[in-house]
Design a protein around this motif. Sequence first.
Motif, PDB file in Angstrom:
ATOM      1  N   PRO A   1       0.815  -1.219   0.069  1.00 34.96           N
ATOM      2  CA  PRO A   1       0.046  -0.067  -0.062  1.00 34.96           C
ATOM      3  C   PRO A   1       0.897   1.399  -0.031  1.00 34.96           C
ATOM      4  O   PRO A   1       0.463   2.174  -0.636  1.00 34.96           O
ATOM      5  N   VAL A   2       1.857   1.470   0.819  1.00 33.04           N
ATOM      6  CA  VAL A   2       2.743   2.494   0.912  1.00 33.04           C
ATOM      7  C   VAL A   2       4.152   1.984   0.387  1.00 33.04           C
ATOM      8  O   VAL A   2       5.030   1.589   0.915  1.00 33.04           O
ATOM      9  N   SER A   3       4.522   2.336  -0.856  1.00 31.72           N
ATOM     10  CA  SER A   3       5.686   1.970  -1.451  1.00 31.72           C
ATOM     11  C   SER A   3       5.984   2.945  -2.552  1.00 31.72           C
ATOM     12  O   SER A   3       5.356   3.830  -2.824  1.00 31.72           O
ATOM     13  N   GLY A   4       7.020   2.620  -3.308  1.00 35.05           N
ATOM     14  CA  GLY A   4       7.658   3.379  -4.419  1.00 35.05           C
ATOM     15  C   GLY A   4       8.613   4.523  -3.859  1.00 35.05           C
ATOM     16  O   GLY A   4       8.944   4.756  -2.944  1.00 35.05           O
ATOM     17  N   MET A   5       8.520   5.536  -4.539  1.00 33.46           N
ATOM     18  CA  MET A   5       9.262   6.625  -4.349  1.00 33.46           C
ATOM     19  C   MET A   5       8.561   7.679  -3.322  1.00 33.46           C
ATOM     20  O   MET A   5       7.385   7.586  -3.291  1.00 33.46           O
ATOM     21  N   PRO A   6       9.408   8.117  -2.211  1.00 37.06           N
ATOM     22  CA  PRO A   6       8.830   8.875  -1.374  1.00 37.06           C
ATOM     23  C   PRO A   6       8.268  10.144  -1.688  1.00 37.06           C
ATOM     24  O   PRO A   6       8.741  10.688  -2.768  1.00 37.06           O
ATOM     25  N   PRO A   7       7.180  10.569  -1.078  1.00 38.90           N
ATOM     26  CA  PRO A   7       6.780  12.008  -1.444  1.00 38.90           C
ATOM     27  C   PRO A   7       7.549  13.228  -1.269  1.00 38.90           C
ATOM     28  O   PRO A   7       8.700  12.990  -0.468  1.00 38.90           O
ATOM     29  N   HIS A   8       7.280  14.473  -1.643  1.00 32.92           N
ATOM     30  CA  HIS A   8       7.992  15.331  -1.248  1.00 32.92           C
ATOM     31  C   HIS A   8       7.023  16.151  -0.209  1.00 32.92           C
ATOM     32  O   HIS A   8       5.974  15.989  -0.161  1.00 32.92           O
ATOM     33  N   PHE A   9       7.598  16.361   0.865  1.00 29.32           N
ATOM     34  CA  PHE A   9       6.933  16.683   2.112  1.00 29.32           C
ATOM     35  C   PHE A   9       7.495  18.289   2.221  1.00 29.32           C
ATOM     36  O   PHE A   9       8.620  18.858   2.101  1.00 29.32           O
ATOM     37  N   ALA A  10       6.452  19.066   2.780  1.00 27.57           N
ATOM     38  CA  ALA A  10       6.632  20.481   3.141  1.00 27.57           C
ATOM     39  C   ALA A  10       7.651  20.770   4.336  1.00 27.57           C
ATOM     40  O   ALA A  10       8.574  21.523   4.250  1.00 27.57           O
ATOM     41  N   ASP A  11       7.341  19.747   5.450  1.00 28.49           N
ATOM     42  CA  ASP A  11       8.368  19.964   6.314  1.00 28.49           C
ATOM     43  C   ASP A  11       8.120  18.716   7.358  1.00 28.49           C
ATOM     44  O   ASP A  11       7.449  17.922   6.874  1.00 28.49           O
ATOM     45  N   ILE A  12       8.447  18.662   8.585  1.00 26.26           N
ATOM     46  CA  ILE A  12       8.496  17.375   9.393  1.00 26.26           C
ATOM     47  C   ILE A  12       6.940  17.387   9.738  1.00 26.26           C
ATOM     48  O   ILE A  12       6.570  16.275  10.012  1.00 26.26           O
ATOM     49  N   ALA A  13       6.408  18.478  10.106  1.00 26.85           N
ATOM     50  CA  ALA A  13       4.967  18.407  10.372  1.00 26.85           C
ATOM     51  C   ALA A  13       4.032  17.750   9.290  1.00 26.85           C
ATOM     52  O   ALA A  13       3.247  16.891   9.570  1.00 26.85           O
ATOM     53  N   ASP A  14       4.462  18.197   8.094  1.00 26.83           N
ATOM     54  CA  ASP A  14       3.621  17.651   7.039  1.00 26.83           C
ATOM     55  C   ASP A  14       3.893  16.082   6.747  1.00 26.83           C
ATOM     56  O   ASP A  14       2.915  15.301   6.989  1.00 26.83           O
ATOM     57  N   HIS A  15       5.232  15.741   7.243  1.00 26.22           N
ATOM     58  CA  HIS A  15       5.599  14.222   7.017  1.00 26.22           C
ATOM     59  C   HIS A  15       4.776  13.508   8.257  1.00 26.22           C
ATOM     60  O   HIS A  15       4.350  12.665   7.895  1.00 26.22           O
ATOM     61  N   ASP A  16       4.678  14.108   9.203  1.00 30.61           N
ATOM     62  CA  ASP A  16       4.412  13.308  10.519  1.00 30.61           C
ATOM     63  C   ASP A  16       2.791  13.180  10.431  1.00 30.61           C
ATOM     64  O   ASP A  16       2.156  12.051  10.683  1.00 30.61           O
ATOM     65  N   ARG A  17       2.389  14.263   9.962  1.00 27.95           N
ATOM     66  CA  ARG A  17       0.566  14.008   9.649  1.00 27.95           C
ATOM     67  C   ARG A  17       0.299  13.156   8.583  1.00 27.95           C
ATOM     68  O   ARG A  17      -0.535  12.407   8.911  1.00 27.95           O
ATOM     69  N   ARG A  18       1.221  13.126   7.582  1.00 25.53           N
ATOM     70  CA  ARG A  18       0.683  12.169   6.673  1.00 25.53           C
ATOM     71  C   ARG A  18       0.728  10.759   6.965  1.00 25.53           C
ATOM     72  O   ARG A  18       0.168   9.803   6.835  1.00 25.53           O
ATOM     73  N   VAL A  19       2.037  10.721   7.735  1.00 25.29           N
ATOM     74  CA  VAL A  19       2.097   9.205   8.331  1.00 25.29           C
ATOM     75  C   VAL A  19       1.135   8.793   9.259  1.00 25.29           C
ATOM     76  O   VAL A  19       0.735   7.587   9.242  1.00 25.29           O
ATOM     77  N   GLN A  20       0.977   9.747  10.086  1.00 30.86           N
ATOM     78  CA  GLN A  20      -0.173   9.219  11.334  1.00 30.86           C
ATOM     79  C   GLN A  20      -1.565   8.983  10.660  1.00 30.86           C
ATOM     80  O   GLN A  20      -2.356   8.118  11.091  1.00 30.86           O
ATOM     81  N   GLN A  21      -1.953   9.786   9.494  1.00 33.86           N
ATOM     82  CA  GLN A  21      -3.135   9.380   8.647  1.00 33.86           C
ATOM     83  C   GLN A  21      -3.178   8.158   8.170  1.00 33.86           C
ATOM     84  O   GLN A  21      -4.085   7.530   8.285  1.00 33.86           O
ATOM     85  N   LEU A  22      -1.966   7.589   7.882  1.00 34.53           N
ATOM     86  CA  LEU A  22      -1.810   6.252   7.142  1.00 34.53           C
ATOM     87  C   LEU A  22      -2.075   5.296   8.325  1.00 34.53           C
ATOM     88  O   LEU A  22      -2.777   4.282   8.267  1.00 34.53           O
ATOM     89  N   LEU A  23      -1.437   5.519   9.489  1.00 33.47           N
ATOM     90  CA  LEU A  23      -1.764   4.716  10.816  1.00 33.47           C
ATOM     91  C   LEU A  23      -3.125   4.684  11.123  1.00 33.47           C
ATOM     92  O   LEU A  23      -3.586   3.571  11.447  1.00 33.47           O
ATOM     93  N   ASP A  24      -3.554   5.814  11.302  1.00 36.18           N
ATOM     94  CA  ASP A  24      -5.072   6.063  11.782  1.00 36.18           C
ATOM     95  C   ASP A  24      -5.945   5.458  10.931  1.00 36.18           C
ATOM     96  O   ASP A  24      -7.026   4.634  11.229  1.00 36.18           O
TER      97      ASP A  24
END
Length: 364
Positions: free
Chosen positions: A182-205
């Motif tokens: 489900p989550v594979s391939g090229m990593p996305p472009h992230f605006a900053d660490i907060a954007d990264h953590d928000r998107r990862v948490q959404q995948l977990l939730d």
Amino acid sequence: MTTIGVEEEYLLLDPVTGLPVPLADKVRAAAGLGRLVGDQEVHSELLQAQVEVATPVCSTLEEVGGHLLRLRHAVGAAAEAHGCRIAACATPPLRHGHPVAVTDQARYRTMLAQAPQLVAEQLVNGMHVHVGVPSRETGVRVLNRIRVWLPALTALSANSPLWDGHDTGFASWRTVIFSRWPVSGMPPHFADIADHDRRVQQLLDSGLISDTGQLYWQARLSARYPTIEVRCLDVQLRADDAVMLTGLVRALVETALAEAAAGAPELDSDQELLQAAMWHAARHGLSSTLIDPAGRQRRAGEMLYELLSHVAPALDASGDNRQVTALVHRLLQSGTGADRQRAALTAGGPRAVVRLVLDQSTTP
């Protein structure tokens, strides 16, 4: 000097039939009894025909090479004690008609329930390079800058052309297999660490992934260490090719750190272009063209020259330039692991490929 660490995954093969054998628990236990292996250096993997090793934190490529050879020999000796051999290839030349047993751990049982067919076909082995970064925020900026070079690294590392005894037509079939999660391939472009953590948490939730270990991006922030983890590499037949790739990855990260500190603009591409460029690299390895960040097809040799030029100041600063450049040139002359496996297949069929990968896995 920026710290580095390397993880390698190996197959366990029957030396007579060439088929994967489910002996990982026994091999890991035997390797841990020897003087050459320390705590936490040999790990279980998803399937019982795989083992993983992890070097200690290193400062130099010489340290990395020494540890990889030590671990390959220690695990190799443990495997032979149980009637099998290690193979540093990213897919098995031959497979059973039935699945290999899954390692009895909770997260692996969860993965089996989630995607049984994907797990059955997950007999793929990678090489992961960890490079130290000052902070997670800095790590996100590094990820954004190194994305465009990941296809070139995949092409350089290609070592998985075979599946079920035949040539898949791909230099890195492992890359294709891993892209189905489900989550594979090229990593996305992230605006900053907060954007990264928000998107990862959404995948977990959402329940789409059960833990951050299922972020199968080809480069990611490590959840366990203060590092960038580059995961787009096939495991290498020879330990010194693994050293070469480690040097290139560290130099890429150090170049990105220097550029970010200087406020230099990012060299970036659209996500869909990078994803297609990665597929193209997995398909052809170094035998054809690679896609540059502008979307142009370039001869593979030209792209590698551009990569070496891009990281040359970092290689000079670490004292690695001569070693890494010489190993890249040797690889261009002798071919990638995929090229060598295909040559063996043409000369003697799948069993010749088995002999190649078994014989070279403990070669410097």
